[in-house]
Scaffold this motif. Structure first.
Motif, short mmCIF file in Angstrom:
data_model
loop_
_atom_site.label_atom_id
_atom_site.label_comp_id
_atom_site.label_asym_id
_atom_site.label_seq_id
_atom_site.Cartn_x
_atom_site.Cartn_y
_atom_site.Cartn_z
N GLU A 1 0.44 -1.37 8.11
CA GLU A 1 -0.27 -1.95 6.97
C GLU A 1 0.71 -2.39 5.88
OE1 GLU A 1 -4.26 0.86 7.60
OE2 GLU A 1 -2.79 1.33 6.04
N ARG B 1 0.45 3.81 11.53
CA ARG B 1 -0.56 2.83 11.09
C ARG B 1 -0.29 2.39 9.65
NH1 ARG B 1 -5.47 1.26 12.76
NH2 ARG B 1 -5.43 2.83 14.42
N GLN B 2 0.05 3.33 8.79
CA GLN B 2 0.36 2.98 7.40
C GLN B 2 1.60 2.10 7.30
OE1 GLN B 2 0.00 6.50 4.62
NE2 GLN B 2 -0.61 7.50 6.53
N SER C 1 2.41 -5.62 6.93
CA SER C 1 1.51 -6.77 6.79
C SER C 1 1.50 -7.25 5.35
CB SER C 1 0.10 -6.38 7.23
OG SER C 1 -0.78 -7.48 7.13
N ALA C 2 1.44 -6.31 4.41
CA ALA C 2 1.46 -6.69 2.99
C ALA C 2 2.81 -7.26 2.58
CB ALA C 2 1.11 -5.48 2.13
N ASP D 1 -1.77 -1.96 15.32
CA ASP D 1 -3.14 -2.07 14.81
C ASP D 1 -3.12 -2.19 13.28
OD1 ASP D 1 -4.20 -1.95 17.33
OD2 ASP D 1 -4.82 0.16 17.19
N GLY D 2 -2.27 -1.39 12.63
CA GLY D 2 -2.17 -1.45 11.18
C GLY D 2 -1.64 -2.79 10.71
N TYR D 3 -0.73 -3.37 11.48
CA TYR D 3 -0.15 -4.66 11.10
C TYR D 3 -1.20 -5.77 11.16
CZ TYR D 3 3.19 -8.51 10.82
OH TYR D 3 3.86 -9.65 10.44
N GLY D 4 -2.01 -5.76 12.20
CA GLY D 4 -3.13 -6.68 12.26
C GLY D 4 -2.83 -8.10 12.69
N PRO E 1 0.81 -1.23 0.00
CA PRO E 1 0.00 0.00 0.00
C PRO E 1 0.84 1.27 0.00
CG PRO E 1 0.01 -0.98 2.19
CD PRO E 1 0.71 -1.96 1.28
#
Length: 299
Positions: A133, A129-130, A136-137, A250-253, A84
Motif C-alpha cells: 500500500e 500488505r502495508q 502504491s502511494a 495485493d496491497g500494491y494493487g 500511509p
C-alpha cells in the motif's frame, strides 16, 4: 575542517567507522543546529546516521556523496504526509565542515528486520500488505528526482555492462550464460518512470503492534520503472515466501510482472546476484523459475 577529509571513496572508507574522527564534527553540527540530547550512532547503514535525543536524527554525507543530500532532502519533502506509513519530517539540510547533512525527525518502532523472524504468517502478511500500500502511494507522488533523465538509456547501459558486472561479483557460470538470452526475452520498453525508493527492505522499515510506523533512507531514490522497486522487497523482505509476496502485491494493487522484476534484479545499480542467491536460496535453475520464486505471487 570539522569533519575528516572524505572526497574519495578510499578516504571515506578510511574514516567511515572511526567515531574518534567523526564525533567532534557531529557534536559541532548539533551545536550549530541548536539540538541537544544523547548522541547515539545507528549500527547499520552505508552512511553515518545518529540519533540525537528522542526527536532528532542526523544523517551525514561525505564530500564524495554530497549529491545525495539533495535527493534525500527533496524526496522527504515530497512524500511527507502523503503515504500511509510515516516518513521522517525534514528539519534542515545542507553542508557543514566539508560534509553534507540531513536533519530529520526520529521515527519510533522496531526495525522490521529484527522482528520478522518471530512473526507468524498473518503478522508477516500484514506487514507485507502495508508495504504494498505504501509503494502504491509512493509511486503516485510526483518525483522531485529527475535522474536518470532517460530511462531507456539507463536500461541500455546497465544491460551492456550486466554480464561483466555479475561475473566480477562471483556469479556461477551456469547463471551467467543465461543472462543475455533472458534479458533479450523480456520487453522492458515503454516504461513510465515513477518515484521509486529502490531500497524498501526490512532494514528500512519500522513497526509497532502490527502496524508500519516508519519508512526511511530515501537517498537512493530515483525515477524508475515500477518493477524496479520490487527487486529489494523480493530479496530483502518477502524472500520467496508465498504469503508475504501475495499480500504485498495485493496491497500494491497494480499488476507486477515477475519476469520484469527479475530483469531489473540483474540491471539494478547495486546488483549482486551471487549475494542474492546466498540470501534467498532457491531450487530454481532458470531465470524464469527464479522470477516466480522470488517475485511471483505463487512461486
Amino acid at each position: 575542517m570539522t569533519f575528516p577529509l572524505a572526497d574519495t571513496e578510499e578516504r571515506y572508507d578510511a574514516v567511515a567507522e572511526d567515531e574518534r574522527a567523526l564525533r567532534p564534527g557531529v557534536e559541532a553540527l548539533c551545536r550549530r543546529l541548536g539540538i541537544e540530547g544523547r548522541i547515539e550512532r545507528f549500527a547499520d547503514g552505508s552512511l553515518p546516521v545518529y540519533a540525537v535525543g528522542e526527536r532528532h536524527v542526523l544523517k551525514l554525507f561525505p564530500a564524495v556523496h554530497l549529491d545525495e543530500v539533495a535527493t534525500e532532502r527533496d524526496v522527504l519533502e515530497a512524500v511527507h504526509g502523503k503515504l500511509p506509513v510515516p516518513t521522517p519530517e525534514l528539519f534542515a539540510a545542507g553542508e557543514f565542515g566539508g560534509w553534507g547533512f540531513v536533519h530529520m525527525e526520529r521515527l519510533r518502532g522496531d526495525v522490521v528486520k529484527d522482528v520478522w523472524p518471530a512473526l507468524d504468517g498473518p503478522g508477516r502478511n500484514g506487514i507485507a500488505r502495508q508495504v504494498g500500500e505504501a509503494l502504491s502511494a509512493l509511486h503516485a507522488v510526483e518525483s522531485p528526482v529527475r535522474a536518470p533523465a532517460d530511462w531507456g538509456a539507463f536500461v541500455h547501459d546497465q544491460t551492456t555492462a550486466c554480464v561483466a558486472r555479475q561475473v566480477s561479483r562471483g556469479l556461477a557460470p551456469a547463471w551467467v550464460e543465461q543472462i543475455p538470452g533472458f534479458l533479450d526475452s523480456v520487453d522492458l520498453g515503454d516504461a513510465e518512470p515513477v518515484l521509486a525508493h529502490t531500497e524498501v527492505m526490512s532494514a528500512h522499515l519500522l513497526t509497532r503492534d502490527g502496524r508500519l510506523t516508519g519508512l526511511f533512507d530515501f537517498e537512493p531514490a530515483m525515477r524508475a520503472a515500477r518493477e524496479y522497486e520490487f527487486v529489494a522487497t523480493g530479496v530483502f523482505l518477502t524472500r520467496g515466501e508465498t504469503g508475504p509476496k501475495r499480500a504485498l502485491l495485493d496491497g500494491y494493487g497494480h499488476p507486477v510482472d515477475p519476469r520484469k522484476v527479475m530483469a531489473y534484479t540483474l540491471l539494478h545499480v547495486y546488483s549482486n546476484l551471487a549475494w542474492y542467491l546466498r540470501e534467498v536460496p532457491t531450487g530454481a535453475t532458470t531465470f524464469d523459475g527464479l522470477a516466480e520464486h522470488w517475485f511471483g505471487p505463487t512461486g
